[in-house]
Design a protein around this motif. Structure first.
Motif, PDB file in Angstrom:
ATOM      1  N   GLY A 183      -5.116   6.514   1.872  1.00 53.88           N
ATOM      2  CA  GLY A 183      -4.186   7.436   2.503  1.00 53.88           C
ATOM      3  C   GLY A 183      -2.807   6.858   2.710  1.00 53.88           C
ATOM      4  O   GLY A 183      -1.867   7.593   3.043  1.00 53.88           O
ATOM      5  N   GLY A 184      -2.684   5.565   2.518  1.00 53.71           N
ATOM      6  CA  GLY A 184      -1.403   4.895   2.717  1.00 53.71           C
ATOM      7  C   GLY A 184      -0.494   5.002   1.508  1.00 53.71           C
ATOM      8  O   GLY A 184      -0.807   5.685   0.520  1.00 53.71           O
ATOM      9  N   SER A 185       0.634   4.315   1.605  1.00 58.10           N
ATOM     10  CA  SER A 185       1.652   4.373   0.555  1.00 58.10           C
ATOM     11  C   SER A 185       2.130   2.978   0.189  1.00 58.10           C
ATOM     12  O   SER A 185       2.097   2.058   1.010  1.00 58.10           O
ATOM     13  N   LEU A 186       2.567   2.859  -1.044  1.00 55.11           N
ATOM     14  CA  LEU A 186       3.227   1.653  -1.530  1.00 55.11           C
ATOM     15  C   LEU A 186       4.328   2.056  -2.491  1.00 55.11           C
ATOM     16  O   LEU A 186       4.236   3.107  -3.140  1.00 55.11           O
ATOM     17  N   ARG A 187       5.335   1.195  -2.583  1.00 53.02           N
ATOM     18  CA  ARG A 187       6.424   1.437  -3.523  1.00 53.02           C
ATOM     19  C   ARG A 187       6.541   0.220  -4.429  1.00 53.02           C
ATOM     20  O   ARG A 187       6.831  -0.892  -3.947  1.00 53.02           O
ATOM     21  N   LEU A 188       6.311   0.435  -5.706  1.00 56.53           N
ATOM     22  CA  LEU A 188       6.447  -0.629  -6.692  1.00 56.53           C
ATOM     23  C   LEU A 188       7.841  -0.570  -7.308  1.00 56.53           C
ATOM     24  O   LEU A 188       8.415   0.509  -7.467  1.00 56.53           O
ATOM     25  N   SER A 189       8.334  -1.730  -7.665  1.00 55.83           N
ATOM     26  CA  SER A 189       9.645  -1.813  -8.284  1.00 55.83           C
ATOM     27  C   SER A 189       9.564  -2.655  -9.546  1.00 55.83           C
ATOM     28  O   SER A 189       8.838  -3.646  -9.581  1.00 55.83           O
ATOM     29  N   CYS A 190      10.297  -2.240 -10.565  1.00 58.10           N
ATOM     30  CA  CYS A 190      10.357  -2.970 -11.828  1.00 58.10           C
ATOM     31  C   CYS A 190      11.815  -3.260 -12.126  1.00 58.10           C
ATOM     32  O   CYS A 190      12.618  -2.330 -12.269  1.00 58.10           O
TER      33      CYS A 190
ATOM     34  N   PHE B 222       2.152  10.375  -6.963  1.00 57.77           N
ATOM     35  CA  PHE B 222       3.026   9.303  -7.441  1.00 57.77           C
ATOM     36  C   PHE B 222       4.339   9.891  -7.931  1.00 57.77           C
ATOM     37  O   PHE B 222       4.360  10.975  -8.521  1.00 57.77           O
ATOM     38  N   THR B 223       5.416   9.136  -7.733  1.00 61.97           N
ATOM     39  CA  THR B 223       6.725   9.549  -8.221  1.00 61.97           C
ATOM     40  C   THR B 223       7.423   8.350  -8.858  1.00 61.97           C
ATOM     41  O   THR B 223       7.592   7.317  -8.205  1.00 61.97           O
ATOM     42  N   ILE B 224       7.849   8.524 -10.098  1.00 61.12           N
ATOM     43  CA  ILE B 224       8.613   7.489 -10.784  1.00 61.12           C
ATOM     44  C   ILE B 224      10.081   7.860 -10.716  1.00 61.12           C
ATOM     45  O   ILE B 224      10.438   9.033 -10.859  1.00 61.12           O
ATOM     46  N   SER B 225      10.930   6.873 -10.483  1.00 64.88           N
ATOM     47  CA  SER B 225      12.346   7.171 -10.336  1.00 64.88           C
ATOM     48  C   SER B 225      13.178   5.957 -10.702  1.00 64.88           C
ATOM     49  O   SER B 225      12.660   4.845 -10.852  1.00 64.88           O
ATOM     50  N   SER B 226      14.483   6.198 -10.821  1.00 64.81           N
ATOM     51  CA  SER B 226      15.428   5.124 -11.098  1.00 64.81           C
ATOM     52  C   SER B 226      16.194   4.809  -9.830  1.00 64.81           C
ATOM     53  O   SER B 226      16.722   5.714  -9.183  1.00 64.81           O
TER      54      SER B 226
ATOM     55  N   MET C  22       4.039   5.482  -4.493  1.00 65.95           N
ATOM     56  CA  MET C  22       2.643   5.894  -4.503  1.00 65.95           C
ATOM     57  C   MET C  22       2.243   6.323  -3.098  1.00 65.95           C
ATOM     58  O   MET C  22       2.379   5.546  -2.153  1.00 65.95           O
ATOM     59  N   THR C  23       1.794   7.540  -2.971  1.00 64.77           N
ATOM     60  CA  THR C  23       1.356   8.059  -1.675  1.00 64.77           C
ATOM     61  C   THR C  23      -0.082   8.547  -1.763  1.00 64.77           C
ATOM     62  O   THR C  23      -0.631   8.678  -2.866  1.00 64.77           O
ATOM     63  N   SER C  24      -0.653   8.802  -0.611  1.00 65.63           N
ATOM     64  CA  SER C  24      -2.047   9.280  -0.548  1.00 65.63           C
ATOM     65  C   SER C  24      -2.955   8.440  -1.431  1.00 65.63           C
ATOM     66  O   SER C  24      -3.759   8.965  -2.207  1.00 65.63           O
ATOM     67  N   LEU C  25      -2.806   7.144  -1.306  1.00 64.19           N
ATOM     68  CA  LEU C  25      -3.548   6.236  -2.171  1.00 64.19           C
ATOM     69  C   LEU C  25      -5.045   6.328  -1.927  1.00 64.19           C
ATOM     70  O   LEU C  25      -5.501   6.543  -0.785  1.00 64.19           O
ATOM     71  N   LYS C  26      -5.781   6.164  -3.008  1.00 64.31           N
ATOM     72  CA  LYS C  26      -7.239   6.235  -2.985  1.00 64.31           C
ATOM     73  C   LYS C  26      -7.818   4.903  -3.464  1.00 64.31           C
ATOM     74  O   LYS C  26      -7.164   4.185  -4.221  1.00 64.31           O
ATOM     75  N   PRO C  27      -9.027   4.586  -3.071  1.00 64.90           N
ATOM     76  CA  PRO C  27      -9.634   3.338  -3.548  1.00 64.90           C
ATOM     77  C   PRO C  27      -9.654   3.246  -5.070  1.00 64.90           C
ATOM     78  O   PRO C  27      -9.511   2.143  -5.622  1.00 64.90           O
ATOM     79  N   GLU C  28      -9.774   4.375  -5.746  1.00 67.97           N
ATOM     80  CA  GLU C  28      -9.788   4.350  -7.210  1.00 67.97           C
ATOM     81  C   GLU C  28      -8.423   4.050  -7.816  1.00 67.97           C
ATOM     82  O   GLU C  28      -8.309   3.888  -9.024  1.00 67.97           O
TER      83      GLU C  28
END
Length: 118
Positions: A15-22, A68-72, A83-89
């Motif tokens: 249910g949590g969120s993370l933000r990845l950056s590249c 999930f939302t990808i953005s610049s 990434m929101t509403s994260l699931k174990p999968e």
């Protein structure tokens, strides 16, 4: 050559969120198409999301749509995956990919671990 560095992975509860950056070293992303992929334990690497360098259009794996939302992030010169509403999968190593057809190029980052606990 494009060198990609991912960041932002970690451990989060369902249910949590993370933000990845590249981030791309040296010359930035240029005209490369950028995608996020993941490899879950015991599974092959699969696509998560991508963003076009020409018009900014996006596409998502069905299981990630709406979450999930990808953005610049132009200020940081990065491509991000919110990434929101994260699931174990969703637990996997997430990779950033830069690809273009001409001149041909295909580059991968080292990956960042995302772990979602139930």
């Amino acid at each position: 050559e494009v060198q990609l560095v991912e960041s932002g992975g970690g451990l989060v509860q369902a249910g949590g969120s993370l933000r990845l950056s590249c981030a791309a070293s040296k010359f930035g992303f240029g005209d490369y198409e950028i995608g996020w992929f993941h490899r879950a334990p015991g599974k092959e690497r699969g696509g998560v999301a991508c963003i076009s360098s020409s018009d900014g259009s996006t596409d998502y794996a069905d299981s990630k749509k709406g979450r999930f939302t990808i953005s610049s992030d132009n200020a940081k010169g990065a491509k991000c995956l919110q990434m929101t509403s994260l699931k174990p999968e969703d637990t996997a190593v997430y990779y950033c990919n830069a690809e273009r057809s001409w001149p041909a190029g295909n580059f991968w980052g080292q990956g960042t671990q995302v772990t979602v606990s139930s």
